[in-house]
Design a protein around this motif. Structure first.
Motif, PDB file in Angstrom:
ATOM      1  N   THR A   1      27.026 -23.985  33.722  1.00  0.00           N
ATOM      2  CA  THR A   1      26.466 -22.982  34.800  1.00  0.00           C
ATOM      3  C   THR A   1      26.442 -21.366  34.219  1.00  0.00           C
ATOM      4  O   THR A   1      27.011 -21.255  33.086  1.00  0.00           O
ATOM      5  CB  THR A   1      27.558 -22.957  36.043  1.00  0.00           C
ATOM      6  OG1 THR A   1      28.827 -22.576  35.481  1.00  0.00           O
ATOM      7  CG2 THR A   1      27.535 -24.333  36.562  1.00  0.00           C
ATOM      8  N   ASN A   2      25.981 -20.607  34.707  1.00  0.00           N
ATOM      9  CA  ASN A   2      26.109 -19.147  34.404  1.00  0.00           C
ATOM     10  C   ASN A   2      27.419 -18.532  34.256  1.00  0.00           C
ATOM     11  O   ASN A   2      28.012 -18.014  33.256  1.00  0.00           O
ATOM     12  CB  ASN A   2      25.291 -18.273  35.357  1.00  0.00           C
ATOM     13  CG  ASN A   2      23.836 -18.464  35.165  1.00  0.00           C
ATOM     14  OD1 ASN A   2      23.296 -18.173  34.112  1.00  0.00           O
ATOM     15  ND2 ASN A   2      23.101 -18.855  36.152  1.00  0.00           N
TER      16      ASN A   2
ATOM     17  N   TRP B   1      28.818 -16.249  39.133  1.00  0.00           N
ATOM     18  CA  TRP B   1      29.083 -17.120  40.154  1.00  0.00           C
ATOM     19  C   TRP B   1      27.902 -17.097  41.199  1.00  0.00           C
ATOM     20  O   TRP B   1      27.097 -17.928  41.697  1.00  0.00           O
ATOM     21  CB  TRP B   1      30.410 -17.016  40.710  1.00  0.00           C
ATOM     22  CG  TRP B   1      30.743 -17.776  41.727  1.00  0.00           C
ATOM     23  CD1 TRP B   1      31.119 -19.343  41.913  1.00  0.00           C
ATOM     24  CD2 TRP B   1      30.667 -17.415  43.461  1.00  0.00           C
ATOM     25  NE1 TRP B   1      31.166 -19.524  43.239  1.00  0.00           N
ATOM     26  CE2 TRP B   1      30.795 -18.647  44.042  1.00  0.00           C
ATOM     27  CE3 TRP B   1      30.185 -16.312  43.850  1.00  0.00           C
ATOM     28  CZ2 TRP B   1      30.995 -18.475  45.540  1.00  0.00           C
ATOM     29  CZ3 TRP B   1      30.012 -16.299  45.140  1.00  0.00           C
ATOM     30  CH2 TRP B   1      30.550 -17.200  46.225  1.00  0.00           C
TER      31      TRP B   1
ATOM     32  N   ASP C   1      24.551 -18.593  40.111  1.00  0.00           N
ATOM     33  CA  ASP C   1      24.509 -19.941  40.133  1.00  0.00           C
ATOM     34  C   ASP C   1      24.376 -20.452  41.618  1.00  0.00           C
ATOM     35  O   ASP C   1      23.567 -21.305  41.951  1.00  0.00           O
ATOM     36  CB  ASP C   1      25.949 -20.584  39.731  1.00  0.00           C
ATOM     37  CG  ASP C   1      26.175 -20.376  38.408  1.00  0.00           C
ATOM     38  OD1 ASP C   1      25.434 -20.580  37.550  1.00  0.00           O
ATOM     39  OD2 ASP C   1      27.194 -20.295  37.856  1.00  0.00           O
TER      40      ASP C   1
END
Length: 423
Positions: free
Chosen positions: A89-90, A333, A336
């Motif tokens: 994920t980022n 976050w 994502d």
């Protein structure tokens, strides 16, 4: 809201550290490879007789690290599982990038050329997002393995941060396109199989629409590297290239005709949050080393760490790191959860502040270390020289602040740019 990092990510950081200790540090210490990181680093890395390009031995060593990282399952972490990755994920990539940079200079992570055992291969992500089936078939495997590479031809000598006024043009000629123009700061062309050239195909200067991206093989007739621009931090792989009647087929169009600027913006958002995390890690490294040194150094019989003149500047920098870390984590976050373009304002905040903070931390580390800090026997001058670049090349501080002001005052909206998806 839960601010704890996912347990699996924390475990993965420990896995990375174990891999570095087991395989990367021994390689760094073998065959005098440490010359690429100690006081000899600039000379060891730079081929002064070949336009200042990176020495072949340096790039071969980095390639060996990538091979080892790939074999251990780390290089492709951010990629989809279908391409050998772990669907990173980022948020995970931001945390990993900070973690690696906070360890300092080494074969595990050298930001001068975006090298890391966990690859930041935004090019692959763009191919998966925007590439045609034929382009994906041609590029994905090589990009994923780190054996193929394409550069980005965006900036022009007369048009820096404003890509909408680019003078490079492409016109149809039968079933082909013919490109003319020039690009500068075209990083990595010396090892690139192709250059992703952005050219105006319709509209007027200043229009966001009408710019098209083309994957142009670097051996195409009319594609010429004029020079490599020597910089504050050497070696250099930043080329000035010219395009003279460069002919490419329709299949070279990347991301759709007239939609090139959306590709650029996607690339910037994906790359800038990760680069901000790296600058944060490097800043924290400078602070950590300065605190350690201040505890040990005792001029006039008194530890430097007892003096407020030493403490307070580091306290301010450390506090800024903590605040920036929270913003980077929240922004990654949110990317994502809500999409790449949902937090463009926050990405700009993270990026310009992280790059500035890193330079300030490196400068303070030099000051605290005194004459040794000014020398090349400590890494701070290298960190400063490299990260000073990002205050310009990742979109200048002024451009980033202008973007934030656009959202703040209502001149811009945080949404996917027009033309990202086919109508």
């Amino acid at each position: 809201m839960d601010f704890e990092l996912p347990p699996e990510l924390v475990d993965y950081l420990a896995e990375l550290d174990a891999f570095i200790e087991r395989e990367i540090i021994p390689l760094e210490q073998a065959d005098d490879n440490v010359r690429f990181f100690d006081h000899r680093r600039e000379h060891a890395r730079t081929d002064w007789d070949r336009g200042g390009l990176p020495r072949a031995e340096w790039e071969e060593l980095l390639a060996e690290v990538r091979r080892r990282a790939d074999a251990a399952g780390h290089l492709r972490y951010a990629f989809p599982a279908a391409h050998g990755g772990r669907d990173g994920t980022n948020l995970a990539m931001a945390v990993i990038r900070e973690h690696l940079a906070r360890r300092g200079l080494g074969l595990h992570c050298d930001l001068q050329n975006e090298h890391a055992i966990v690859g930041n291969n935004v090019g692959l992500l763009l191919v998966l997002e925007y590439g045609s089936p034929a382009q994906q078939a041609d590029w994905v495997d090589g990009l994923a393995a780190g054996t193929r590479f394409f550069a980005f031809g965006i900036t022009e000598p007369d048009h820096g941060s404003d890509a909408t006024h680019m003078a490079t043009s492409a016109v149809r000629d039968g079933t082909d396109w013919v490109l003319n123009g020039e690009k500068t700061w075209n990083t990595g062309v010396h090892i690139a199989d192709a250059d992703l050239i952005f050219a105006r195909t319709a509209g007027n200067p200043g229009d966001a629409a009408g710019i098209t991206a083309f994957l142009v093989p670097t051996n195409t007739p009319g594609f010429r590297v004029e020079e490599y621009l020597w910089t504050f931090n050497m070696p250099t792989d930043h080329a000035h290239i010219t395009l003279t009647d460069v002919r490419v087929p329709e299949t070279a169009v990347f991301g759709g005709e007239g939609r090139g600027l959306a590709v650029v913006q996607h690339f910037f958002n994906e790359n800038r949050i990760r680069q901000a995390a790296s600058s944060l890690g490097a800043a924290q490294y400078c602070i950590d080393r300065s605190v350690e040194y201040a505890k040990q150094r005792k001029p006039f019989g008194t530890s430097l760490s007892t003096h407020q003149g030493i403490q307070f500047p580091l306290v301010e920098l450390h506090t800024q790191c903590e605040m920036l870390r929270a913003l980077i984590h929240k922004t990654a976050w949110s990317m994502d959860r809500y999409g790449t373009f949902a937090v463009s304002e926050q990405v700009s905040m993270c990026n310009y502040w992280a790059n500035r903070l890193c330079c300030e931390a490196a400068d303070r580390a030099m000051q605290i270390h005194g004459g040794l800090g000014y020398s090349r026997h400590t890494p701070f001058e290298h960190i400063y020289r490299h990260h000073r670049r990002y205050r310009i090349t990742e979109g200048t501080e002024e451009i980033q602040m202008r973007r934030i002001a656009g959202y703040l005052f209502g001149f811009m909206s945080q949404r996917e740019p027009k033309g990202v998806r086919p109508e």
